[in-house]
Design an enzyme around this catalytic site. Sequence first.
Site, PDB file in Angstrom:
ATOM      1  N   TYR A  62       0.844  -1.256  -0.133  1.00  0.00           N
ATOM      2  CA  TYR A  62      -0.067  -0.048   0.175  1.00  0.00           C
ATOM      3  C   TYR A  62       1.041   1.119   0.223  1.00  0.00           C
ATOM      4  CZ  TYR A  62      -4.293  -2.622   0.088  1.00  0.00           C
ATOM      5  OH  TYR A  62      -5.239  -3.536  -0.175  1.00  0.00           O
ATOM      6  N   VAL A  99      -9.774   3.874  -4.818  1.00  0.00           N
ATOM      7  CA  VAL A  99      -9.392   4.291  -3.500  1.00  0.00           C
ATOM      8  C   VAL A  99      -8.250   5.401  -3.730  1.00  0.00           C
ATOM      9  CG1 VAL A  99      -9.821   2.206  -2.176  1.00  0.00           C
ATOM     10  CG2 VAL A  99      -7.724   2.622  -3.468  1.00  0.00           C
ATOM     11  N   HIS A 115     -14.837   1.600  -1.096  1.00  0.00           N
ATOM     12  CA  HIS A 115     -13.769   0.675  -0.482  1.00  0.00           C
ATOM     13  C   HIS A 115     -12.867   1.250  -0.065  1.00  0.00           C
ATOM     14  CE1 HIS A 115     -14.899  -2.437  -4.353  1.00  0.00           C
ATOM     15  NE2 HIS A 115     -15.604  -2.482  -3.455  1.00  0.00           N
ATOM     16  N   CYS A 123      -6.073   2.815  13.166  1.00  0.00           N
ATOM     17  CA  CYS A 123      -5.317   1.785  14.007  1.00  0.00           C
ATOM     18  C   CYS A 123      -6.088   0.768  14.234  1.00  0.00           C
ATOM     19  CB  CYS A 123      -5.209   2.403  15.523  1.00  0.00           C
ATOM     20  SG  CYS A 123      -4.333   1.491  16.724  1.00  0.00           S
ATOM     21  N   CYS A 126      -7.056   0.752  18.414  1.00  0.00           N
ATOM     22  CA  CYS A 126      -8.061   1.587  19.161  1.00  0.00           C
ATOM     23  C   CYS A 126      -9.072   2.435  17.820  1.00  0.00           C
ATOM     24  CB  CYS A 126      -7.336   2.722  19.796  1.00  0.00           C
ATOM     25  SG  CYS A 126      -6.414   3.996  18.762  1.00  0.00           S
ATOM     26  N   ASN A 208     -16.866   1.038 -21.322  1.00  0.00           N
ATOM     27  CA  ASN A 208     -15.800   0.104 -20.817  1.00  0.00           C
ATOM     28  C   ASN A 208     -14.946  -0.432 -21.954  1.00  0.00           C
ATOM     29  OD1 ASN A 208     -15.018  -1.248 -18.286  1.00  0.00           O
ATOM     30  ND2 ASN A 208     -14.968  -2.998 -19.296  1.00  0.00           N
ATOM     31  N   LEU A 209     -13.663  -0.637 -21.493  1.00  0.00           N
ATOM     32  CA  LEU A 209     -12.708  -1.113 -22.720  1.00  0.00           C
ATOM     33  C   LEU A 209     -13.157  -2.421 -23.291  1.00  0.00           C
ATOM     34  CD1 LEU A 209     -10.446   0.481 -24.239  1.00  0.00           C
ATOM     35  CD2 LEU A 209      -8.960  -0.864 -22.135  1.00  0.00           C
ATOM     36  N   ALA A 226     -12.557   5.360 -21.579  1.00  0.00           N
ATOM     37  CA  ALA A 226     -13.425   6.518 -20.700  1.00  0.00           C
ATOM     38  C   ALA A 226     -12.991   7.936 -21.014  1.00  0.00           C
ATOM     39  CB  ALA A 226     -13.583   6.258 -19.425  1.00  0.00           C
TER      40      ALA A 226
HETATM   41  N1  APR Z   1     -11.378   3.124 -20.004  1.00  0.00           N
HETATM   42  C1  APR Z   1     -12.764   2.349 -19.733  1.00  0.00           C
HETATM   43  N2  APR Z   1     -12.561   0.952 -19.235  1.00  0.00           N
HETATM   44  C2  APR Z   1     -11.184   0.595 -19.032  1.00  0.00           C
HETATM   45  C3  APR Z   1     -10.113   1.372 -19.387  1.00  0.00           C
HETATM   46  C4  APR Z   1     -10.200   2.586 -19.778  1.00  0.00           C
HETATM   47  N3  APR Z   1      -9.261   3.496 -20.091  1.00  0.00           N
HETATM   48  N4  APR Z   1      -9.132   0.555 -18.949  1.00  0.00           N
HETATM   49  C5  APR Z   1      -9.331  -0.683 -18.470  1.00  0.00           C
HETATM   50  N5  APR Z   1     -10.718  -0.517 -18.425  1.00  0.00           N
HETATM   51  C6  APR Z   1     -11.620  -1.836 -18.121  1.00  0.00           C
HETATM   52  C7  APR Z   1     -11.174  -3.210 -18.151  1.00  0.00           C
HETATM   53  O1  APR Z   1     -11.701  -3.757 -19.286  1.00  0.00           O
HETATM   54  C8  APR Z   1     -11.824  -3.895 -17.076  1.00  0.00           C
HETATM   55  O2  APR Z   1     -13.175  -4.349 -17.326  1.00  0.00           O
HETATM   56  O3  APR Z   1     -11.822  -1.389 -16.539  1.00  0.00           O
HETATM   57  C9  APR Z   1     -12.082  -2.695 -16.060  1.00  0.00           C
HETATM   58  C10 APR Z   1     -11.064  -2.784 -14.764  1.00  0.00           C
HETATM   59  O4  APR Z   1     -11.656  -4.022 -14.081  1.00  0.00           O
HETATM   60  P1  APR Z   1     -10.788  -4.474 -12.904  1.00  0.00           P
HETATM   61  O5  APR Z   1      -9.407  -4.459 -12.882  1.00  0.00           O
HETATM   62  O6  APR Z   1     -11.226  -5.683 -12.236  1.00  0.00           O
HETATM   63  O7  APR Z   1     -11.077  -3.400 -11.722  1.00  0.00           O
HETATM   64  P2  APR Z   1     -12.363  -3.078 -10.830  1.00  0.00           P
HETATM   65  O8  APR Z   1     -13.665  -3.730 -11.542  1.00  0.00           O
HETATM   66  O9  APR Z   1     -12.416  -1.590 -10.485  1.00  0.00           O
HETATM   67  O10 APR Z   1     -12.186  -4.111  -9.513  1.00  0.00           O
HETATM   68  C11 APR Z   1     -13.154  -4.001  -8.575  1.00  0.00           C
HETATM   69  O11 APR Z   1     -11.748  -5.525  -7.197  1.00  0.00           O
HETATM   70  O12 APR Z   1      -9.620  -5.841  -6.793  1.00  0.00           O
HETATM   71  C12 APR Z   1     -10.935  -5.179  -6.135  1.00  0.00           C
HETATM   72  O13 APR Z   1     -11.153  -3.594  -4.625  1.00  0.00           O
HETATM   73  C13 APR Z   1     -10.691  -3.779  -5.660  1.00  0.00           C
HETATM   74  O14 APR Z   1     -12.112  -2.061  -6.062  1.00  0.00           O
HETATM   75  C14 APR Z   1     -11.480  -3.055  -6.883  1.00  0.00           C
HETATM   76  C15 APR Z   1     -12.598  -4.217  -7.307  1.00  0.00           C
END
Ligand code: APR
Length: 239
Positions: A62, A99, A115, A123, A126, A208-209, A226
């Site tokens: 982190y 986040v 998230h 902590c 506490c 979405n991609l 996006a």
């Molecule tokens: N524009 C639009 N979509 C995009 C882009 C972009 N430039 N780049 C990637 N993507 C898409 C990918 O195709 C994929 O479907 O964003 C998505 C990212 O998916 P994940 O990596 O699974 O992320 P997310 O869905 O946010 O994960 C959800 O999982 O790991 C945990 O807590 C973590 O909040 C997270 C949760």
Amino acid sequence: MKTNYKFHKEDEITVLTGAGISAESGIKTFRDRDGLWENHRIEEVASPIAFSKNPEMVWKFYKQRYLQLAKVSPNPAHFALKKLEDFSGSNFNLITQNVDGLHQIAGNQNVLEMHGSLRHCFCSKCLQSFEIKEIDLDQIIPKCTHCTGNLRPDIVWFGEMPYKMEIIDKILENTKYLIVIGTSGIVYPAARFLSIAKYFGAKAIEINLEYPLNSTVLDEFHQGKAGEMLPELIERWIS
Ligand code: APR
């Protein structure tokens, strides 16, 4: 870019974002090629058990993510959502799984970080909460200045309950539009927000991609980055 929708100021508009919206800012997503989860095992860095077994490794993971934040900034997709909030005012809600805090840096006010945030920690003994910038990150495991307990990142880990779920459920029941951006739709409970909103009569739009798994419930899908698509789409929706 074709869309069937025109928004009005009185419309309840809700946005759900995932890691994809921050990809063009240089932040790795989780499940794409070379994603975070390709280089780190979830169970080693993102669960309460991992933290109890090996807090050093969790903090190392982190701290890297936190220090990277200083090098990134919002992209056009983040700023486009600021414009949408300016248009909708109090009828706008932004639920994020991210986040990184880039929505707030882009100027969005009504942001629900379900998230948690990389910018806070608390902590584990506490529960006192701290801004991460107050913490001496040179400590291998940062200590609480009140009780010397181990601090932990304020991140909702696997197996833990996301934040703000009651508010989020109310929002999904009342929204007219749900716009989902950059999430793989794999992780619950966020993955079921689309079907909840649809059940209560909302129109579901996704950017979405990749073509999403839960695409059957969508009224409109825009495939692409996006940062490249959202500014024009929002222009069309609000003008
Ligand atoms: N524009 C639009 N979509 C995009 C882009 C972009 N430039 N780049 C990637 N993507 C898409 C990918 O195709 C994929 O479907 O964003 C998505 C990212 O998916 P994940 O990596 O699974 O992320 P997310 O869905 O946010 O994960 C959800 O999982 O790991 C945990 O807590 C973590 O909040 C997270 C949760």
